[in-house]
Design an enzyme around this catalytic site. Structure first.
Site, mmCIF file in Angstrom:
data_model
loop_
_atom_site.group_PDB
_atom_site.id
_atom_site.type_symbol
_atom_site.label_atom_id
_atom_site.label_comp_id
_atom_site.label_asym_id
_atom_site.label_seq_id
_atom_site.Cartn_x
_atom_site.Cartn_y
_atom_site.Cartn_z
ATOM 1 N N GLY A 55 58.257 16.347 4.911
ATOM 2 C CA GLY A 55 59.550 16.120 4.236
ATOM 3 C C GLY A 55 60.604 17.085 4.737
ATOM 4 O O GLY A 55 60.970 18.029 4.023
ATOM 5 N N SER A 105 63.563 15.813 7.195
ATOM 6 C CA SER A 105 64.850 15.121 7.387
ATOM 7 C C SER A 105 65.411 14.599 6.080
ATOM 8 O O SER A 105 64.670 14.162 5.192
ATOM 9 C CB SER A 105 64.674 13.943 8.340
ATOM 10 O OG SER A 105 64.097 14.374 9.548
ATOM 11 N N GLU A 138 53.996 20.290 16.363
ATOM 12 C CA GLU A 138 54.158 18.846 16.503
ATOM 13 C C GLU A 138 54.342 18.490 17.981
ATOM 14 O O GLU A 138 53.683 17.601 18.509
ATOM 15 C CB GLU A 138 55.385 18.390 15.698
ATOM 16 C CG GLU A 138 55.649 16.888 15.826
ATOM 17 C CD GLU A 138 56.820 16.422 14.950
ATOM 18 O OE1 GLU A 138 57.695 17.234 14.639
ATOM 19 O OE2 GLU A 138 56.838 15.228 14.597
HETATM 20 C C1 LIG Z 1 59.672 6.899 13.898
HETATM 21 C C2 LIG Z 1 60.268 8.132 13.245
HETATM 22 C C3 LIG Z 1 59.476 8.906 12.429
HETATM 23 C C4 LIG Z 1 60.005 10.049 11.796
HETATM 24 N N1 LIG Z 1 59.185 10.757 10.951
HETATM 25 C C5 LIG Z 1 59.712 11.824 10.287
HETATM 26 C C6 LIG Z 1 58.918 12.523 9.333
HETATM 27 O O1 LIG Z 1 57.754 12.211 9.104
HETATM 28 N N2 LIG Z 1 59.480 13.554 8.656
HETATM 29 C C7 LIG Z 1 60.774 13.950 8.879
HETATM 30 O O2 LIG Z 1 61.214 14.914 8.260
HETATM 31 N N3 LIG Z 1 61.567 13.289 9.778
HETATM 32 C C8 LIG Z 1 61.062 12.229 10.474
HETATM 33 N N4 LIG Z 1 61.855 11.539 11.376
HETATM 34 C C9 LIG Z 1 63.267 11.915 11.501
HETATM 35 C C10 LIG Z 1 63.640 12.562 12.809
HETATM 36 O O3 LIG Z 1 63.127 13.876 12.877
HETATM 37 C C11 LIG Z 1 65.187 12.547 12.868
HETATM 38 O O4 LIG Z 1 65.571 11.187 12.958
HETATM 39 C C12 LIG Z 1 65.718 13.295 14.060
HETATM 40 O O5 LIG Z 1 65.474 14.676 13.918
HETATM 41 C C13 LIG Z 1 67.228 13.054 14.257
HETATM 42 O O6 LIG Z 1 67.923 13.245 13.078
HETATM 43 P P1 LIG Z 1 68.979 12.117 12.565
HETATM 44 O O7 LIG Z 1 68.256 10.811 12.553
HETATM 45 O O8 LIG Z 1 69.554 12.609 11.292
HETATM 46 O O9 LIG Z 1 70.088 12.046 13.702
HETATM 47 P P2 LIG Z 1 71.321 13.044 13.886
HETATM 48 O O10 LIG Z 1 70.843 14.447 13.794
HETATM 49 O O11 LIG Z 1 72.416 12.616 12.986
HETATM 50 O O12 LIG Z 1 71.706 12.743 15.399
HETATM 51 C C14 LIG Z 1 72.511 11.612 15.789
HETATM 52 C C15 LIG Z 1 72.756 11.703 17.277
HETATM 53 O O13 LIG Z 1 73.510 12.909 17.575
HETATM 54 C C16 LIG Z 1 72.830 13.707 18.539
HETATM 55 N N5 LIG Z 1 73.010 15.136 18.218
HETATM 56 C C17 LIG Z 1 72.938 15.704 16.989
HETATM 57 N N6 LIG Z 1 73.135 17.034 17.086
HETATM 58 C C18 LIG Z 1 73.306 17.327 18.392
HETATM 59 C C19 LIG Z 1 73.537 18.531 19.141
HETATM 60 N N7 LIG Z 1 73.607 19.720 18.534
HETATM 61 N N8 LIG Z 1 73.651 18.446 20.495
HETATM 62 C C20 LIG Z 1 73.565 17.245 21.122
HETATM 63 N N9 LIG Z 1 73.383 16.061 20.473
HETATM 64 C C21 LIG Z 1 73.235 16.102 19.133
HETATM 65 C C22 LIG Z 1 71.373 13.305 18.411
HETATM 66 O O14 LIG Z 1 70.657 13.542 19.618
HETATM 67 C C23 LIG Z 1 71.478 11.806 18.104
HETATM 68 O O15 LIG Z 1 71.638 11.076 19.287
HETATM 69 C C24 LIG Z 1 61.353 10.409 12.024
HETATM 70 C C25 LIG Z 1 62.155 9.623 12.871
HETATM 71 C C26 LIG Z 1 61.630 8.499 13.471
HETATM 72 C C27 LIG Z 1 62.523 7.683 14.366
#
Ligand SMILES: Cc1cc2nc3c(=O)[nH]c(=O)nc-3n(C[C@H](O)[C@H](O)[C@H](O)COP(=O)(O)OP(=O)(O)OC[C@H]3O[C@@H](n4cnc5c(N)ncnc54)[C@H](O)[C@@H]3O)c2cc1C
Length: 391
Positions: A124, A126, A241
């Site tokens: 938990g 994100s 991870e």
């Molecule tokens: C199949 C799957 C399973 C997952 N399982 C889990 C889980 O079990 N537990 C959990 O906690 N999370 C989980 N996640 C979440 C995952 O860790 C997040 O989706 C990921 O860290 C990106 O966060 P966000 O989706 O909020 O995108 P954002 O952080 O909003 O990013 C949006 C875009 O902006 C870019 N970006 C953001 N900040 C920067 C920066 N500083 N420099 C350059 N580019 C940037 C990103 O690369 C992306 O392209 C999962 C995701 C997927 C797809």
């Protein structure tokens, strides 16, 4: 650098290989709930035979083997195309975090049920407004006697619907700088105030969830690594991870490339095969080259981990390369399939039952899950190459 196995490691590899040949549980059933039940049985069987927690200490139910042996094991599992164990998050992250930061009581309580799949774990971290910038998370935990009261929302929480325990990062000091006000908890998912709602992915499966938390209770005893120390415990989780992925990913890519080669060799309706076409040949060769670079970088990361005792930022490179190559293989496979690629999974003429279509859709998430490729590139630039920070 000597990348060959020692006689003892070869013996270990042969032992794993033989066990997997004799105990492979066969193909997985259809449907996520059925798959999870199947994988729980499989993990229990692995644990009973001493094949869960390969490098974990023996006193907590692990095998006490070396990191090289753990890498060999992961590679053999993928080579045999053995099913994944059910408790992937517990094995890859939860256990290593408890081993690194937990108290003796926590180790005694939590490690064995992770290995046996008796208790499934989820992560938990994100939230709807906090993914890459994890330290901005808003879920809060407020002290009440010897308990914490947790309120907030998590999202993309893989297997939360099956989980007993959640590795939860919450804000315990709203006035502290954002990285310092966080604490790492083990939250019981089976309590009033915690609700997991599956989200359907592009594959049609509901693998991950929204988790709504309304005044859930977590006892003091379930803080990992001390109050206010959540950021460094979270980083241990993420490093494990990414590092844990490397050798299984290398073998999985090798399997996929083999299958891609077979697909490209098949003769299509117009008489030719993609394997005879110089453009396809070049693309396949390029993926093989990238896979070999990834394999060698895997050893580089493993060497660093063996030297320092903890997985470091090098794991980010393997995760980035794996997602690029895995997506590249699936895209190329659909190009090779041509018009057949448009058929639905399970359609009568879908090649290999639509396995490549599934792979193509699922691999979209590879460059997001476990840290996006952009973020991994930043980590590699700053923490592996030592380049200056932009921020
Ligand atoms: C199949 C799957 C399973 C997952 N399982 C889990 C889980 O079990 N537990 C959990 O906690 N999370 C989980 N996640 C979440 C995952 O860790 C997040 O989706 C990921 O860290 C990106 O966060 P966000 O989706 O909020 O995108 P954002 O952080 O909003 O990013 C949006 C875009 O902006 C870019 N970006 C953001 N900040 C920067 C920066 N500083 N420099 C350059 N580019 C940037 C990103 O690369 C992306 O392209 C999962 C995701 C997927 C797809």
């Amino acid at each position: 650098m000597d990348l060959s196995l020692s006689p003892a490691e070869r013996e270990f590899r042969d032992e794993v290989r033989t066990w997997l040949e004799e105990n492979h549980p066969g193909p997985e059933p259809e449907g996520l709930a059925e798959v999870m039940a199947f994988r729980r049985d499989w993990q229990r069987q692995m644990h009973e035979a001493g094949w869960a927690g390969i490098s974990w200490p023996q006193e907590y139910g692990g095998r006490g083997a070396t990191l090289i042996e753990q890498a060999i094991f992961a590679g053999e599992m993928a080579r045999a195309e053995a099913p994944s164990p059910a408790n992937v998050l517990g094995l890859a992250m939860g256990g290593p975090v408890v081993i690194a930061h937990g108290t003796e009581e926590q180790k005694q309580r939590y490690l064995e049920p992770i290995l046996s799949a008796g208790e499934i774990w989820c992560q938990g971290f994100s939230e709807p407004e906090s993914g890459s910038d994890l330290a901005s998370l808003k879920t809060k935990a407020v002290k009440d006697g010897d308990e914490w009261v947790v309120t907030g929302q998590k999202v993309w929480t893989t297997f939360a619907q099956y989980a007993k325990w959640c590795m939860l990062v919450a804000r315990t000091d709203p006035d502290a700088p954002k990285h310092q006000g966080l604490t790492y908890f083990l939250m019981d998912m089976e309590q009033p105030g915690v609700e997991a709602k599956p989200l359907v992915q592009i594959t049609g499966e509901g693998e991950f969830n929204e988790v709504f938390i309304e005044e859930a209770r977590v006892p003091d005893a379930n803080v990992i690594g001390g109050v206010g120390n959540g950021w460094s415990v979270a980083i241990t989780t993420l490093m494990n991870e990414r590092a844990g992925l490397a050798f299984a990913a290398i073998a999985q890519i090798a399997n996929s490339l083999k299958r891609l080669g077979e697909l490209a060799g098949e003769t299509r309706a117009n008489g030719g095969s993609a394997a005879e076409d110089p453009v396809y040949r070049q693309r396949i060769a390029q993926l093989h080259i990238e896979a070999e670079a990834m394999r060698l970088n895997g050893y580089r990361g493993l060497t660093k981990t063996m030297q320092s005792g903890v997985p470091g930022p090098e794991g980010s490179l393997g995760k980035w390369q794996w997602s690029d190559i895995n997506q590249g293989i699936a895209e190329l496979a659909l190009d090779v399939e041509g018009g057949y690629a448009a058929l639905e999974r399970g359609a009568e003429h879908a090649i290999a039952g639509g396995a490549w279509q599934y792979s193509f859709l699922r691999s979209r998430a590879n460059s997001i899950e476990g840290g996006t490729t952009d973020i991994l590139k930043n980590i590699i630039a700053e923490r592996v190459l030592g380049l200056p920070k932009l921020r």
